[in-house]
Design an enzyme around this catalytic site. Structure first.
Site, short mmCIF file in Angstrom:
data_model
loop_
_atom_site.label_atom_id
_atom_site.label_comp_id
_atom_site.label_asym_id
_atom_site.label_seq_id
_atom_site.Cartn_x
_atom_site.Cartn_y
_atom_site.Cartn_z
N SER A 142 -2.79 16.35 -26.58
CA SER A 142 -1.90 16.15 -25.44
C SER A 142 -0.55 16.82 -25.65
CB SER A 142 -1.60 14.69 -25.17
OG SER A 142 -2.32 13.81 -25.92
N HIS A 163 -7.38 20.75 -22.28
CA HIS A 163 -6.76 19.43 -22.16
C HIS A 163 -7.27 18.71 -20.92
CE1 HIS A 163 -3.00 16.78 -21.53
NE2 HIS A 163 -3.84 16.19 -22.35
N GLU A 175 -6.41 21.58 -18.29
CA GLU A 175 -5.47 22.63 -18.67
C GLU A 175 -6.14 23.51 -19.73
OE1 GLU A 175 -1.13 20.60 -17.96
OE2 GLU A 175 -2.18 19.99 -19.76
N ASN A 213 1.77 17.00 -19.01
CA ASN A 213 2.51 16.03 -19.83
C ASN A 213 3.99 16.38 -19.96
OD1 ASN A 213 0.49 14.23 -20.21
ND2 ASN A 213 -0.15 15.00 -22.21
#
Ligand code: 3HC
Length: 307
Positions: A142, A163, A175, A213
């Site tokens: 992450s 991701h 991602e 994130n």
């Protein structure tokens, strides 16, 4: 003309050699199990790896439950077809406690283990010696650097990030992270794999938090700070963001859903990297809850209590 034909055929065959059919997922936690599930449900052969048989048993149970929920919706009027979908998906997944043998004949390794760069480097270094040359390595981290993990291997050009988001079976985004060394061919193979899973890929650079994130974590930290200042109850902040911004969950519901420890880990890492950035400032309340073992839904209590 003959030269171009030859070169064209060679490039075609090398592109084909990167078509991903067999994947190995390392880590049978929430994310790893979800990744294994979506890959199997879309016809890929999957080996799911973790350290112990009992963990893998729990992962398979989680996958079975989730596929069951999906099939009920997908085959609402055709329960037999639904049962077949569940069976076919589960049949595509085998398990192993030996990562070295699990990567011997695989096209792609997706790592979803503990968020510790040293542990991840150690794993990738070992896998690099056992996996065939063609195998692409990807991490589902992450917030850690993909390039740093890749540096433990000899396959910098065949290393990238994938991701996924929680809950993996429902969240449409992946991602796809390209380091400066990731080859275009690897990047395209990862993009195509993501599409074959029925997901929508976005291209990301290897920067902290990538896209989602990097925006989401400062937002939820700001929500905690707002609550700490007494400027809103957590219930009101959650309602406000759901009804005023159209988010499916408020920040505190999301924190509990993702795990308070996960958010704390990310913010602590970024604070260490950039201590003067107020967006990355730690929160005393978040630290206290994590110290008390109140990690969210998974422990029965976080910002809220769960029965
Ligand atoms: N597997 C299969 N089906 C599932 C499921 C799962 N794991 N979880 C939920 N479902 C199904 C439910 O069975 C339900 O089906 P139904 O409509 O037939 O009853 C349906 O999905 C909706 O679930 P719920 O009614 O429980 O709840 P919601 O409507 O609120 O949807 C949600 C749940 C999809 C999780 C939604 O609340 C949501 O999108 N929340 C935001 C999640 C989010 O932001 N995730 C990203 C977190 S950040 C991250 O992962 C990055 C990491 O690096 C930290």
């Amino acid at each position: 003309m003959a030269f171009f034909t030859h070169r064209f055929l060679r490039s075609m065959s090398s592109t084909n050699s990167l078509a991903i059919k067999h994947i190995t997922v390392i880590g049978g936690g929430l994310m790893g199990a979800g990744i294994a599930q979506v890959a199997a449900a879309t016809g890929h052969s999957v080996i799911l790896v973790d350290q112990a048989e009992d963990i893998l048993k729990k992962s398979l149970k989680k996958i079975g439950d989730s596929v069951g929920r999906i099939s009920k919706k997908k085959f609402i009027d055709k329960p037999e077809a639904g049962a077949e979908f569940v069976q076919q998906t589960l049949q595509k997944i085998s398990t192993s406690t030996d990562p070295a043998s699990a990567v011997r004949n695989t096209d792609l390794v997706v790592e979803a283990i503990v968020e510790n760069v040293n542990v991840k480097q150690e794993l990738f270094k070992k896998l690099d010696q056992c996996a065939p040359e063609k195998t692409i390595f990807a991490s589902n981290t992450s917030s850690l650097s993909i390039g740093e993990m890749a540096s433990a291997t000899t396959r910098l050009d065949r290393f990238g990030g994938l991701h996924f988001f929680n809950p993996v079976p429902l969240m449409k985004l992946v991602e796809v992270i390209q380091t400066p060394e990731t080859s275009q061919q690897t990047f395209e193979a990862l993009m195509n794999f993501t599409k074959a899973l029925g997901k929508k890929p976005v291209a990301c650079k290897d920067t902290p938090g990538f896209i989602v994130n990097r925006l989401l974590v400062p937002y939820i930290m700001e929500a905690i700070r707002l609550y700490e200042r007494g400027h809103g109850s957590k219930e009101d902040i959650d309602v406000a963001m759901k009804l005023g911004a159209g988010y499916p969950m408020g920040p505190f519901e999301l924190l509990d859903y993702v795990g308070l420890d996960t958010s704390k880990f990310i913010i602590d890492g970024w604070h260490k990297m950039d201590p003067d950035n107020p967006l990355f400032a730690p929160s005393a309340l978040l630290n206290k809850l994590v110290d008390e073992g109140k990690l969210g839904k998974k422990t029965g209590e976080g910002f809220y209590k769960y029965s």
